[in-house]
Design a protein around this motif. Structure first.
Motif, PDB file in Angstrom:
ATOM      1  N   LEU A 108      -6.320 -19.226  18.495  1.00 10.66           N
ATOM      2  CA  LEU A 108      -7.313 -19.027  17.375  1.00 10.66           C
ATOM      3  C   LEU A 108      -6.462 -18.764  16.274  1.00 10.66           C
ATOM      4  N   SER A 109      -5.448 -18.095  15.925  1.00  9.38           N
ATOM      5  CA  SER A 109      -4.766 -17.671  14.873  1.00  9.38           C
ATOM      6  C   SER A 109      -3.213 -17.080  15.212  1.00  9.38           C
ATOM      7  N   SER A 110      -2.214 -16.903  14.161  1.00  7.52           N
ATOM      8  CA  SER A 110      -1.278 -16.296  14.565  1.00  7.52           C
ATOM      9  C   SER A 110      -1.225 -15.313  13.534  1.00  7.52           C
ATOM     10  N   ALA A 111      -0.642 -14.110  13.474  1.00 10.27           N
ATOM     11  CA  ALA A 111      -0.409 -13.152  12.517  1.00 10.27           C
ATOM     12  C   ALA A 111       0.763 -13.375  11.482  1.00 10.27           C
ATOM     13  N   GLN A 163      -9.821 -18.872  22.336  1.00 10.47           N
ATOM     14  CA  GLN A 163      -9.026 -17.912  23.125  1.00 10.47           C
ATOM     15  C   GLN A 163      -8.905 -16.755  22.455  1.00 10.47           C
ATOM     16  N   PRO A 164      -8.675 -15.493  23.315  1.00  7.92           N
ATOM     17  CA  PRO A 164      -8.683 -14.064  22.588  1.00  7.92           C
ATOM     18  C   PRO A 164      -7.559 -13.905  21.768  1.00  7.92           C
ATOM     19  N   SER A 165      -7.857 -12.744  20.869  1.00 12.97           N
ATOM     20  CA  SER A 165      -6.830 -12.248  20.041  1.00 12.97           C
ATOM     21  C   SER A 165      -6.751 -10.752  20.115  1.00 12.97           C
ATOM     22  N   ILE A 166      -5.994  -9.986  20.170  1.00 18.48           N
ATOM     23  CA  ILE A 166      -5.892  -8.787  20.175  1.00 18.48           C
ATOM     24  C   ILE A 166      -4.845  -8.144  18.926  1.00 18.48           C
ATOM     25  N   SER A 196       9.384 -12.592  25.552  1.00 16.96           N
ATOM     26  CA  SER A 196       8.859 -12.102  27.068  1.00 16.96           C
ATOM     27  C   SER A 196       7.422 -12.610  27.181  1.00 16.96           C
ATOM     28  N   LEU A 197       6.603 -12.575  26.206  1.00 12.49           N
ATOM     29  CA  LEU A 197       4.978 -12.857  26.391  1.00 12.49           C
ATOM     30  C   LEU A 197       4.703 -14.134  26.191  1.00 12.49           C
ATOM     31  N   VAL A 198       5.589 -14.963  25.291  1.00 16.15           N
ATOM     32  CA  VAL A 198       5.272 -16.325  25.172  1.00 16.15           C
ATOM     33  C   VAL A 198       6.082 -17.342  26.100  1.00 16.15           C
ATOM     34  N   VAL A 199       7.367 -17.040  25.909  1.00 14.12           N
ATOM     35  CA  VAL A 199       8.415 -17.806  26.683  1.00 14.12           C
ATOM     36  C   VAL A 199       8.409 -17.682  28.156  1.00 14.12           C
ATOM     37  N   GLU A 200       8.539 -16.371  28.688  1.00 13.91           N
ATOM     38  CA  GLU A 200       8.853 -16.133  30.078  1.00 13.91           C
ATOM     39  C   GLU A 200       7.533 -15.867  30.631  1.00 13.91           C
ATOM     40  N   GLN A 201       6.481 -14.968  30.110  1.00 14.82           N
ATOM     41  CA  GLN A 201       5.391 -14.720  31.051  1.00 14.82           C
ATOM     42  C   GLN A 201       4.198 -15.488  30.730  1.00 14.82           C
ATOM     43  N   ARG A 202       4.447 -16.304  29.459  1.00 11.86           N
ATOM     44  CA  ARG A 202       3.294 -17.470  29.324  1.00 11.86           C
ATOM     45  C   ARG A 202       1.862 -16.784  29.349  1.00 11.86           C
ATOM     46  N   ILE A 203       1.659 -15.726  28.693  1.00 15.03           N
ATOM     47  CA  ILE A 203       0.478 -14.895  28.626  1.00 15.03           C
ATOM     48  C   ILE A 203      -0.088 -14.957  27.393  1.00 15.03           C
ATOM     49  N   ALA A 204       0.628 -15.547  26.389  1.00 13.34           N
ATOM     50  CA  ALA A 204       0.069 -15.375  24.971  1.00 13.34           C
ATOM     51  C   ALA A 204       0.895 -16.814  24.328  1.00 13.34           C
ATOM     52  N   THR A 205       0.186 -17.314  23.330  1.00  7.80           N
ATOM     53  CA  THR A 205       0.552 -18.442  22.640  1.00  7.80           C
ATOM     54  C   THR A 205       1.282 -18.039  21.224  1.00  7.80           C
ATOM     55  N   ALA A 239       0.878  -1.175  -0.256  1.00 14.22           N
ATOM     56  CA  ALA A 239       0.071  -0.014  -0.251  1.00 14.22           C
ATOM     57  C   ALA A 239       0.703   1.076  -0.039  1.00 14.22           C
ATOM     58  N   THR A 240       0.222   2.366  -0.094  1.00 19.24           N
ATOM     59  CA  THR A 240       0.805   3.525  -0.218  1.00 19.24           C
ATOM     60  C   THR A 240       1.412   4.097   1.250  1.00 19.24           C
ATOM     61  N   ALA A 241       0.547   4.114   2.129  1.00 17.19           N
ATOM     62  CA  ALA A 241       1.077   4.161   3.637  1.00 17.19           C
ATOM     63  C   ALA A 241       1.431   3.020   4.055  1.00 17.19           C
ATOM     64  N   GLY A 242       2.504   2.765   4.903  1.00 16.27           N
ATOM     65  CA  GLY A 242       2.756   1.578   5.690  1.00 16.27           C
ATOM     66  C   GLY A 242       1.896   1.566   6.643  1.00 16.27           C
ATOM     67  N   VAL A 243       1.977   0.276   7.279  1.00 15.09           N
ATOM     68  CA  VAL A 243       0.963  -0.113   8.382  1.00 15.09           C
ATOM     69  C   VAL A 243       1.900  -0.924   9.320  1.00 15.09           C
ATOM     70  N   LEU A 244       1.770  -0.442  10.532  1.00 12.60           N
ATOM     71  CA  LEU A 244       2.731  -1.086  11.926  1.00 12.60           C
ATOM     72  C   LEU A 244       1.517  -1.671  12.453  1.00 12.60           C
ATOM     73  N   ALA A 245       1.673  -2.944  12.605  1.00 14.78           N
ATOM     74  CA  ALA A 245       0.739  -3.792  13.451  1.00 14.78           C
ATOM     75  C   ALA A 245       1.355  -4.524  14.712  1.00 14.78           C
ATOM     76  N   PHE A 246       0.688  -4.918  15.477  1.00 13.51           N
ATOM     77  CA  PHE A 246       0.852  -5.609  16.653  1.00 13.51           C
ATOM     78  C   PHE A 246      -0.244  -6.577  16.960  1.00 13.51           C
ATOM     79  N   ALA A 247       0.463  -7.770  17.059  1.00 15.16           N
ATOM     80  CA  ALA A 247      -0.681  -8.908  17.314  1.00 15.16           C
ATOM     81  C   ALA A 247      -0.397  -9.657  18.367  1.00 15.16           C
ATOM     82  N   LEU A 248      -1.121 -10.071  19.272  1.00 19.60           N
ATOM     83  CA  LEU A 248      -1.218 -10.894  20.311  1.00 19.60           C
ATOM     84  C   LEU A 248      -2.208 -11.961  20.314  1.00 19.60           C
TER      85      LEU A 248
END
Length: 353
Positions: free
Chosen positions: A33-36, A291-294, A332-341, A20-29
């Motif tokens: 359900l799915s992985s980005a 499971q939730p996804s954000i 941090s989020l998956v291995v150490e804190q284990r709050i996300a897959t 696209a013209t403008a880039g998109v910076l995306a964060f997914a947790l």
């Protein structure tokens, strides 16, 4: 994608999907359900010094890119048209993708459905895909079958023949495709709504496959008009890679593509997205989601218009943050804190003007 046969993943499921013209910076947790999917995209022009391409232009203005690789006696033959879903007139969303399907419906020389059968009979495979900014068709064949696929691809560039008998059943096919790949997939449904919310004015907010109420009314005449407007040799790039040299390719390209007359092509228009002045939130609840996804998306600087030089540092940042299982975000989020897959941060590059 091939109608009535094996299909490649749709553009919204491919790693190269977002341009696209403008880039998109995306964060997914995400949960289970799915992985980005990272969305780093190859551009029309290969980087010299990486692929060492040879380039030339035919007499009718068609660009040709050759990447010679003689390790095995096979070639990939691709035609990229500089038109996609973002070039569609308002009210006919999905026509670019619909025409991609219809390009397999035959000419006087190649009957409907025969294109892919001929490629398969000769030991190759073929397919096509649509994005917001381009539509591409490709074949992988043995090197001695290159002339065959060039002849057929050039034929349908200018000689496509559409009838109501092939167009309207295929319209039902793309409507069913949308049901299966968007409406039955919570992750894709919310992704579509996020895009539509992020881009309130720019055509990148319209799904490539189209909105359902508009897909249902697409006509043969609209498909033919789109084809005649955009499918011209001077609006296409021929890309060939594999066991072939420029000396072999040039006469074939001139013979099959160079003989097609150039035509005027509409100007591509990309409007500017207005500034975001308020927070936007999309929430989807579905009983199928265990499971939730954000996800959080930001409009980022364009690679083409970034005067401050932020686009490339953002790409480096995304690699540091989520470039594998040892990256900071994943660790941090998956291995150490284990709050996300799974966890992902990435940028989407889109070369539209």
């Amino acid at each position: 994608m091939l109608p009535n046969g094996p299909t490649a993943p749709p553009p919204w499921k491919r790693p190269w999907r977002r341009l696209a013209t403008a880039g998109v910076l995306a964060f997914a947790l995400t949960g289970a359900l799915s992985s980005a999917i990272p969305v780093i995209t190859p551009a029309f022009a290969a980087e010299k010094g990486v692929f060492f391409p040879e380039t030339f232009t035919l007499s009718n203005g068609m660009q040709v890119v050759l990447v010679t690789n003689q390790r095995v006696p096979v070639v990939t033959h691709m035609v990229w048209y500089k038109v996609g879903a973002a070039d569609e007139p308002r009210g006919v969303s999905g026509i670019a993708h619909f025409l991609e399907h219809l390009m397999f419906k035959g000419t006087e020389e190649v009957p409907p459905g025969a294109f892919s059968r001929i490629v398969a009979k000769n030991g190759g495979r073929d397919n096509a895909f649509t994005s917001w900014d381009y539509t591409a068709y490709f074949q992988n064949v043995a090197r001695d079958r290159l002339e065959l696929v060039m002849k057929m691809e050039a034929d349908r560039m200018s000689n496509l023949r559409l009838t109501d008998q092939v167009v309207y059943p295929e319209r039902d096919v793309i409507i069913e495709e949308r049901r299966q790949r968007i409406e039955n997939e919570p992750a894709d449904r919310i992704g579509e709504q996020i895009n539509a919310t992020l881009y309130v004015h720019h055509p990148y907010g319209t799904p490539i496959i189209g909105w359902p109420q508009e897909m249902a009314t697409l006509t043969r005449e609209e498909a033919e008009s789109f084809y005649k407007s955009w499918y011209a040799p001077n609006n296409a790039v021929l890309v060939v890679s594999g066991d072939v040299t420029a000396e072999e390719l040039k006469p074939l390209a001139e013979k099959y593509y160079g003989s097609i007359a150039a035509r005027p092509v509409p100007e591509r228009v990309r409007v500017q997205e207005p500034p975001i002045s308020a927070a936007r939130r999309v929430i989807l609840r579905d009983d199928e989601v265990r499971q939730p996804s954000i996800r959080r998306n930001w409009l980022a600087p364009s690679y083409r218009t970034d005067k401050e030089g932020y686009a490339y540092p953002l790409q480096v940042l995304s690699e540091i943050m989520s470039g594998g299982p040892t990256s900071r975000l994943y660790r941090s989020l998956v291995v150490e804190q284990r709050i996300a897959t799974s966890a992902w941060l990435g940028t989407a590059r889109r070369p539209g003007t």
